[in-house]
Design a protein around this motif. Structure first.
Motif, short mmCIF file in Angstrom:
data_model
loop_
_atom_site.label_atom_id
_atom_site.label_comp_id
_atom_site.label_asym_id
_atom_site.label_seq_id
_atom_site.Cartn_x
_atom_site.Cartn_y
_atom_site.Cartn_z
N THR A 22 -30.62 -60.19 33.97
CA THR A 22 -31.55 -60.99 33.18
C THR A 22 -32.72 -61.47 34.03
O THR A 22 -33.87 -61.46 33.61
CB THR A 22 -30.81 -62.21 32.60
OG1 THR A 22 -29.62 -61.77 32.00
CG2 THR A 22 -31.67 -62.92 31.59
N LEU A 31 -33.53 -56.60 29.29
CA LEU A 31 -33.34 -58.02 29.51
C LEU A 31 -32.35 -58.57 28.47
O LEU A 31 -31.44 -59.33 28.79
CB LEU A 31 -34.69 -58.72 29.37
CG LEU A 31 -34.86 -60.15 29.85
CD1 LEU A 31 -36.30 -60.34 30.26
CD2 LEU A 31 -34.51 -61.13 28.78
N VAL A 32 -32.55 -58.15 27.21
CA VAL A 32 -31.67 -58.65 26.14
C VAL A 32 -30.24 -58.15 26.34
O VAL A 32 -29.28 -58.89 26.16
CB VAL A 32 -32.23 -58.20 24.78
CG1 VAL A 32 -31.20 -58.42 23.69
CG2 VAL A 32 -33.49 -58.98 24.46
N SER A 34 -28.87 -57.41 29.22
CA SER A 34 -28.30 -58.16 30.34
C SER A 34 -27.85 -59.54 29.89
O SER A 34 -26.74 -59.99 30.22
CB SER A 34 -29.33 -58.31 31.46
OG SER A 34 -29.81 -57.07 31.85
N LEU A 35 -28.73 -60.23 29.14
CA LEU A 35 -28.39 -61.58 28.69
C LEU A 35 -27.18 -61.52 27.76
O LEU A 35 -26.28 -62.37 27.86
CB LEU A 35 -29.61 -62.19 27.97
CG LEU A 35 -29.57 -63.68 27.69
CD1 LEU A 35 -29.30 -64.45 28.97
CD2 LEU A 35 -30.88 -64.14 27.08
N LEU A 67 -29.44 -65.36 20.91
CA LEU A 67 -29.96 -64.13 21.50
C LEU A 67 -30.77 -63.32 20.48
O LEU A 67 -31.84 -62.78 20.79
CB LEU A 67 -28.79 -63.30 22.05
CG LEU A 67 -29.16 -62.10 22.89
CD1 LEU A 67 -30.04 -62.52 24.05
CD2 LEU A 67 -27.92 -61.42 23.41
#
Lengths: 163, 315
Positions: A22, A31-32, A34-35, A67
């Motif tokens: 992230t 990124l999404v 990973s988060l 998210l």
């Protein structure tokens, strides 16, 4: 090392990998992911530590709600054409300081609790009884805090209109 | 060992949903045809039942096209993230007295929470397609699914309040026949919100073939497209099973195997009703859809929850 420890080690590894991803990537879908990995890792850790209610709440609120809203907001600002939006920040150092501060705060608050050997309540009924019993005031105050945050966002958005 | 059993159950759930989807496609074609005074598939086998066997290899062997412009790894695997949570949600459905594949103490919340991961898969596939139509479809899907989760959860909450438990099998044990009239409004809200949640007509704006081609899966073809379809039919099957169990009593009507049969028939009636609605009602507009959710369904669900709460005090 028991099977439980092993499972906890795996979830912590997943959490750390997700968190690192992230912070390090600037490509929005990655990124999404990973988060999302990090948040699901937290849910798995709750499950391993014997709190299924917390685990499903984590999935419900953070993966399914927060998210999705973050990704939704990022898609709304997507520019036209082939340009891929990047998430970049010029405040890396400031963010690191804040993250460290939050860590110290949590460690200071949770450290003594973690040392306490009394078992934590995990059954859904008992959690509900505590929330609406001894902790009612704190529970309602959190609601007021959320309402205040909502109103603040509304004021900021309306203030930007310059009417 | 537990892990291996989990793997086996996961495989069983995937097979259950995939098989159900294949049968569902055939059944939907028959239902739609009857509504429109046609006959539907009837060339292959009696009433065209072999059509579903013919459809599978067709989808398996179609060319798997990945657009040049797409974010390739994410484009390839995002459909799995749409399908997997739906297959997972089947795990907590109580099929038999005191038995669900995963009889969790928080099963009711599990059922509501996990399908929402699918929204992420939809958004990721929409984003990675790098296509305007897919992006609009994905955003519509996200707005719709996040919003309709609220009345849906509130409706299920009224049953949870009456039963006083989050464990599906315990909810089924506590279930009484007079809960049907009592939670009827809740059931209707759950039913409508579930249709919206699975992006089906008349709430299929994210796919809207007349304006968005196919929305978030416009660029998908072959088997990856089939995974989206399996997800959609899987959501239909799972939502119908869950609704038939916790709102309509499922296996509680008759003992033993007869109870299971009643449960499955109830679920099939719900599935057919969803198809009937899809082929009867025209599509809503996006703002009407959101207004309907927040100003009609959510207040209704809250009223239902209050009624259930008052009755629960007397239980």
């Amino acid at each position: 090392m028991s099977a439980n420890d092993l499972a906890l080690a795996v979830t912590v590894t997943v959490m750390v990998a997700g968190a690192a991803g992230t912070v390090l990537t600037s490509d929005v879908p990655r990124l999404v992911i990973s988060l999302g990995t990090f948040l699901l890792g937290v849910a798995a850790a709750f499950l391993v530590m014997g709190s299924p209610l917390l685990a499903v709440s984590q999935v419900f609120v953070y993966v399914g709600g927060v998210l999705v809203l973050v990704l939704f907001a990022l898609m709304m600002v997507r520019r036209s054409g082939d340009e891929k939006p990047k998430v970049a920040t010029r405040h890396d150092l400031g963010a690191a300081v804040i993250a460290l501060g939050v860590f110290v705060l949590l460690a200071a608050v949770l450290g003594p609790v973690a040392a306490d050997p009394t078992p934590v309540v995990t059954a859904p009924n008992e959690v509900g009884a505590i929330l609406l019993g001894p902790s009612l005031v704190a529970f309602e105050l959190v609601g007021v805090l959320l309402l205040a945050a909502l109103l603040a966002v509304l004021v900021i958005v309306k203030g930007g209109e310059d009417s | 060992m537990t892990f291996l059993w989990g793997l086996l159950w996961g495989l069983a759930a995937v097979m259950f949903i995939a098989g159900g989807a294949v049968i569902g496609v055939w059944w939907e074609r028959k239902v739609a045809a009857r509504i429109q005074m046609r006959l539907g598939p009837q060339q292959l086998g009696p009433a065209g039942v072999l059509q579903m066997i013919a459809d599978v290899p067709k989808l398996l062997f179609k060319e798997d096209i990945v657009p040049d412009n797409a974010d390739k790894p994410i484009f390839r695997y995002a459909p799995m993230a749409v399908f997997a949570p739906i297959a997972m949600s089947v795990a907590v459905i109580p099929f038999w007295a005191g038995w669900a594949p995963l009889d969790s103490t928080v099963g009711m919340v599990f059922y509501l929470a996990f399908p929402s991961i699918g929204v992420l898969g939809i958004l990721l596939s929409a984003w990675s397609s790098h296509n305007t139509l897919a992006t609009i479809g994905g955003m519509r899907a996200a707005a719709q699914m996040v919003s309709y989760e609220v009345p849906r959860s509130l409706a299920v909450l009224s049953v949870i309040v009456l039963a006083g438990s989050l464990q599906p099998t315990e909810v089924m044990d506590a279930w009484q026949w007079w809960w049907i009239p009592l939670t009827f409004v809740g059931f209707v809200v759950y039913f409508i919100a579930s249709i919206a949640e699975m992006n089906r007509g008349p709430f299929d704006l994210p796919e809207a073939e007349s304006e968005l081609v196919a929305g978030y899966f416009s660029d998908y073809s072959g088997f990856r497209w089939a995974i989206f379809m399996m997800g959609e039919y899987g959501a239909l099957i799972s939502a119908s099973l869950f609704g038939a169990a916790v709102f309509l009593g499922g296996y509680r009507w008759l003992p033993g195997v007869a109870g299971l049969a009643v449960f499955l028939v109830l679920a099939m009636v719900l599935i057919t009703a969803v198809m009937w609605i899809k082929w009867t009602f025209p599509r809503l507009r996006q703002d009407q859809l959101m207004t309907f959710c927040w100003t009609v369904l959510t207040p209704l669900a809250i009223v239902q929850l209050v009624v259930a709460g008052v009755v629960a005090l007397w239980l």
